[in-house]
Design a protein around this motif. Structure first.
Motif, mmCIF file in Angstrom:
data_model
loop_
_atom_site.group_PDB
_atom_site.id
_atom_site.type_symbol
_atom_site.label_atom_id
_atom_site.label_comp_id
_atom_site.label_asym_id
_atom_site.label_seq_id
_atom_site.Cartn_x
_atom_site.Cartn_y
_atom_site.Cartn_z
ATOM 1 N N ILE A 177 -25.462 11.682 -20.008
ATOM 2 C CA ILE A 177 -24.741 12.213 -18.848
ATOM 3 C C ILE A 177 -23.285 11.771 -18.835
ATOM 4 O O ILE A 177 -22.569 12.026 -17.866
ATOM 5 N N GLU A 178 -22.856 11.129 -19.917
ATOM 6 C CA GLU A 178 -21.481 10.623 -19.952
ATOM 7 C C GLU A 178 -20.438 11.715 -19.756
ATOM 8 O O GLU A 178 -19.508 11.537 -18.964
ATOM 9 N N PRO A 179 -20.553 12.883 -20.441
ATOM 10 C CA PRO A 179 -19.526 13.920 -20.208
ATOM 11 C C PRO A 179 -19.480 14.384 -18.760
ATOM 12 O O PRO A 179 -18.392 14.634 -18.216
ATOM 13 N N PHE A 180 -20.639 14.497 -18.120
ATOM 14 C CA PHE A 180 -20.664 14.948 -16.734
ATOM 15 C C PHE A 180 -19.999 13.924 -15.812
ATOM 16 O O PHE A 180 -19.263 14.285 -14.891
ATOM 17 N N VAL A 181 -20.283 12.666 -16.076
ATOM 18 C CA VAL A 181 -19.722 11.620 -15.226
ATOM 19 C C VAL A 181 -18.201 11.571 -15.341
ATOM 20 O O VAL A 181 -17.473 11.507 -14.347
ATOM 21 N N HIS A 182 -17.694 11.641 -16.562
ATOM 22 C CA HIS A 182 -16.241 11.571 -16.746
ATOM 23 C C HIS A 182 -15.555 12.823 -16.205
ATOM 24 O O HIS A 182 -14.451 12.740 -15.650
ATOM 25 N N ASP A 183 -16.189 13.987 -16.372
ATOM 26 C CA ASP A 183 -15.601 15.203 -15.798
ATOM 27 C C ASP A 183 -15.562 15.117 -14.272
ATOM 28 O O ASP A 183 -14.566 15.515 -13.639
ATOM 29 N N ALA A 184 -16.639 14.604 -13.687
ATOM 30 C CA ALA A 184 -16.667 14.458 -12.231
ATOM 31 C C ALA A 184 -15.644 13.425 -11.770
ATOM 32 O O ALA A 184 -15.005 13.581 -10.729
ATOM 33 N N ILE A 211 -7.684 5.759 -13.647
ATOM 34 C CA ILE A 211 -8.692 5.669 -12.581
ATOM 35 C C ILE A 211 -9.979 6.363 -13.003
ATOM 36 O O ILE A 211 -11.087 5.841 -12.810
ATOM 37 N N ALA A 212 -9.847 7.558 -13.588
ATOM 38 C CA ALA A 212 -11.035 8.296 -14.005
ATOM 39 C C ALA A 212 -11.817 7.528 -15.058
ATOM 40 O O ALA A 212 -13.058 7.462 -15.002
ATOM 41 N N ASP A 213 -11.122 6.927 -16.016
ATOM 42 C CA ASP A 213 -11.822 6.153 -17.049
ATOM 43 C C ASP A 213 -12.509 4.933 -16.449
ATOM 44 O O ASP A 213 -13.660 4.615 -16.807
ATOM 45 N N ALA A 214 -11.809 4.231 -15.543
ATOM 46 C CA ALA A 214 -12.400 3.034 -14.940
ATOM 47 C C ALA A 214 -13.608 3.380 -14.082
ATOM 48 O O ALA A 214 -14.659 2.718 -14.150
ATOM 49 N N VAL A 215 -13.478 4.442 -13.274
ATOM 50 C CA VAL A 215 -14.599 4.833 -12.409
ATOM 51 C C VAL A 215 -15.768 5.336 -13.237
ATOM 52 O O VAL A 215 -16.937 4.967 -13.010
ATOM 53 N N GLY A 216 -15.491 6.176 -14.235
ATOM 54 C CA GLY A 216 -16.571 6.703 -15.059
ATOM 55 C C GLY A 216 -17.294 5.617 -15.827
ATOM 56 O O GLY A 216 -18.536 5.588 -15.881
ATOM 57 N N VAL A 261 0.837 -1.208 0.000
ATOM 58 C CA VAL A 261 0.000 0.000 0.000
ATOM 59 C C VAL A 261 0.870 1.255 0.000
ATOM 60 O O VAL A 261 0.581 2.226 -0.712
ATOM 61 N N ARG A 262 1.954 1.244 0.785
ATOM 62 C CA ARG A 262 2.855 2.406 0.801
ATOM 63 C C ARG A 262 3.548 2.595 -0.544
ATOM 64 O O ARG A 262 3.806 3.723 -0.957
ATOM 65 N N THR A 263 3.852 1.503 -1.218
ATOM 66 C CA THR A 263 4.484 1.609 -2.530
ATOM 67 C C THR A 263 3.532 2.176 -3.566
ATOM 68 O O THR A 263 3.927 2.975 -4.431
ATOM 69 N N MET A 264 2.264 1.776 -3.496
ATOM 70 C CA MET A 264 1.294 2.217 -4.485
ATOM 71 C C MET A 264 0.708 3.587 -4.179
ATOM 72 O O MET A 264 0.142 4.226 -5.078
ATOM 73 N N ALA A 265 0.826 4.062 -2.941
ATOM 74 C CA ALA A 265 0.192 5.331 -2.550
ATOM 75 C C ALA A 265 0.633 6.515 -3.402
ATOM 76 O O ALA A 265 -0.212 7.316 -3.842
ATOM 77 N N PRO A 266 1.931 6.710 -3.682
ATOM 78 C CA PRO A 266 2.318 7.883 -4.500
ATOM 79 C C PRO A 266 1.742 7.871 -5.909
ATOM 80 O O PRO A 266 1.684 8.930 -6.557
ATOM 81 N N LEU A 267 1.321 6.722 -6.409
ATOM 82 C CA LEU A 267 0.785 6.653 -7.772
ATOM 83 C C LEU A 267 -0.557 7.359 -7.892
ATOM 84 O O LEU A 267 -1.012 7.628 -9.018
ATOM 85 N N ALA A 268 -1.191 7.661 -6.769
ATOM 86 C CA ALA A 268 -2.459 8.393 -6.839
ATOM 87 C C ALA A 268 -2.263 9.792 -7.404
ATOM 88 O O ALA A 268 -3.230 10.409 -7.882
ATOM 89 N N ASP A 269 -1.042 10.303 -7.365
ATOM 90 C CA ASP A 269 -0.739 11.622 -7.920
ATOM 91 C C ASP A 269 -0.121 11.545 -9.314
ATOM 92 O O ASP A 269 0.219 12.580 -9.892
ATOM 93 N N ASP A 270 0.068 10.338 -9.853
ATOM 94 C CA ASP A 270 0.634 10.195 -11.186
ATOM 95 C C ASP A 270 -0.433 10.534 -12.231
ATOM 96 O O ASP A 270 -1.551 10.021 -12.168
ATOM 97 N N PRO A 271 -0.117 11.401 -13.208
ATOM 98 C CA PRO A 271 -1.144 11.792 -14.197
ATOM 99 C C PRO A 271 -1.703 10.621 -14.998
ATOM 100 O O PRO A 271 -2.922 10.550 -15.240
ATOM 101 N N ASP A 272 -0.836 9.696 -15.419
ATOM 102 C CA ASP A 272 -1.318 8.553 -16.198
ATOM 103 C C ASP A 272 -2.220 7.655 -15.372
ATOM 104 O O ASP A 272 -3.237 7.143 -15.872
ATOM 105 N N VAL A 273 -1.873 7.463 -14.116
ATOM 106 C CA VAL A 273 -2.711 6.636 -13.242
ATOM 107 C C VAL A 273 -4.044 7.335 -12.981
ATOM 108 O O VAL A 273 -5.097 6.686 -12.930
ATOM 109 N N ARG A 274 -4.007 8.646 -12.847
ATOM 110 C CA ARG A 274 -5.257 9.377 -12.642
ATOM 111 C C ARG A 274 -6.200 9.213 -13.830
ATOM 112 O O ARG A 274 -7.413 9.045 -13.664
ATOM 113 N N ILE A 275 -5.653 9.268 -15.033
ATOM 114 C CA ILE A 275 -6.489 9.091 -16.220
ATOM 115 C C ILE A 275 -7.107 7.696 -16.234
ATOM 116 O O ILE A 275 -8.299 7.525 -16.539
#
Length: 322
Positions: free
Chosen positions: A94-101, A69-74, A53-67
């Motif tokens: 509502i797809e654009p709203f969901v992905h933006d959120a 995560i956003a695609d998977a969640v949306g 968990v400590r190793t993976m925690a900094p990846l939450a701020d990685d731009p590629d990982v954020r993209i």
């Protein structure tokens, strides 16, 4: 070859046979060193949930990982909304709203908390499946309800239409098929055993190879060079493994995120590999320098000791005549 270079009892057996046996032992030791490092990293470095968990925690701020995560969640939110909604607009409206959120959600502290919680749940589920023989033939599953609840709350705070209608139910989503789980379980038990025996066998073979040789300095030099070569091969293996892992991914858009995850998980292994290279080269250089200049320095010390001028003899006292 000086007396210090020879191992004790070197005259009991022909030097050629002793050196041949030493070479075989040292080659085996050098082969087992990178294999033992890899097994120890896989069996201990990847099976500690807190460390993972400590190793993976900094990846939450990685731009590629954020993209990613956003695609998977949306996509997950839209899929659930489209499957369960009985009225209202289609999910595409509502797809654009969901992905933006979802993209906005990845920049919040709530997303980092959810990221850590999801990684912990995933790691614990995989470890439970690998260590529990009773789960043989069953896939690894996780419950996404806590993450979906956080996303739903964020969407509601952002005033996304129909966000309150997103269902949050406890379900078991398979993240690892049963066949892959069974193969990983067998590999885990093999690595767990190898992580203990391979480093021990490498140390025993190295000590035996240095002991039986007729020239210890030469054996130390060979051992150092072999260890450095093993570390370099391990670095190359990690790089090749990264390329093959990313090439096998079906989704090319998320390969940068997968590469970031791979780099984070193998950071310790790469560090150990470079340490093996540096340590091996240091041992080889030290043995070579000692063998080349050690006898000369010893000869100079002996020469200086023998060249110290003696003191003038003290005259014996003469007895005064009466």
């Amino acid at each position: 070859m000086s007396e210090h270079d020879r191992a004790p009892g070197a005259g009991k057996a022909p030097p050629r046979s002793r050196n041949a046996l030493s070479a075989v032992l040292l080659v085996l030791a050098c082969l087992l060193v990178p294999a033992g490092a890899l097994a120890s990293w896989a069996a201990h470095g990847l099976t500690d949930t807190g460390r993972y968990v400590r190793t993976m925690a900094p990846l939450a701020d990685d731009p590629d990982v954020r993209i990613a995560i956003a695609d998977a969640v949306g996509d997950g939110v839209l899929r659930e909304a489209g499957r369960r909604a009985d009225s209202g607009p289609r999910p595409a409206a509502i797809e654009p709203f969901v992905h933006d959120a979802a993209r906005s959600f990845t920049r919040t502290e709530t997303c980092r908390t959810a990221w850590d919680a999801a990684n912990r749940a995933f790691h614990e589920a995989v470890l439970r499946a690998l260590r529990d023989e009773g789960t043989r033939g069953a896939p690894v599953t996780v419950d996404p309800a806590p993450v979906i609840a956080r996303v739903k709350r964020q969407l509601s705070d952002d005033h996304v239409p129909f966000a309150h209608r997103i269902p949050v139910t406890h379900t078991r989503i398979p993240v690892l098929p049963a066949d892959d789980t069974d193969r990983l379980r067998k590999g885990y038990h093999v690595l767990d055993t190898a992580a203990f025996w391979l480093p021990l066998a490498a140390a025993v073979l190295a000590v035996a190879g240095i002991t039986v040789t007729a020239c210890r300095r030469r054996a130390l030099t060979a051992l150092g060079l072999g260890t450095a070569l093993g570390g370099a091969l391990l670095v190359l293996a990690v790089a090749i493994g990264r390329r093959l892992t990313l090439a096998d991914l079906p989704d090319a858009l998320h390969r940068p995120a997968a590469g970031a995850v791979y780099d984070a998980l193998t950071a310790t292994l790469r560090t150990v590999s470079w340490l093996l290279c540096v340590l091996g080269l240091a041992v080889a250089a030290g043995a070579w320098v000692t063998g080349r200049f050690g006898p000369r320095l010893a000869a100079r010390r002996r020469a200086r000791g023998s060249a110290v001028p003696g003191a003038d003899p003290v005259p014996e006292p003469t007895r005064a005549r009466a």
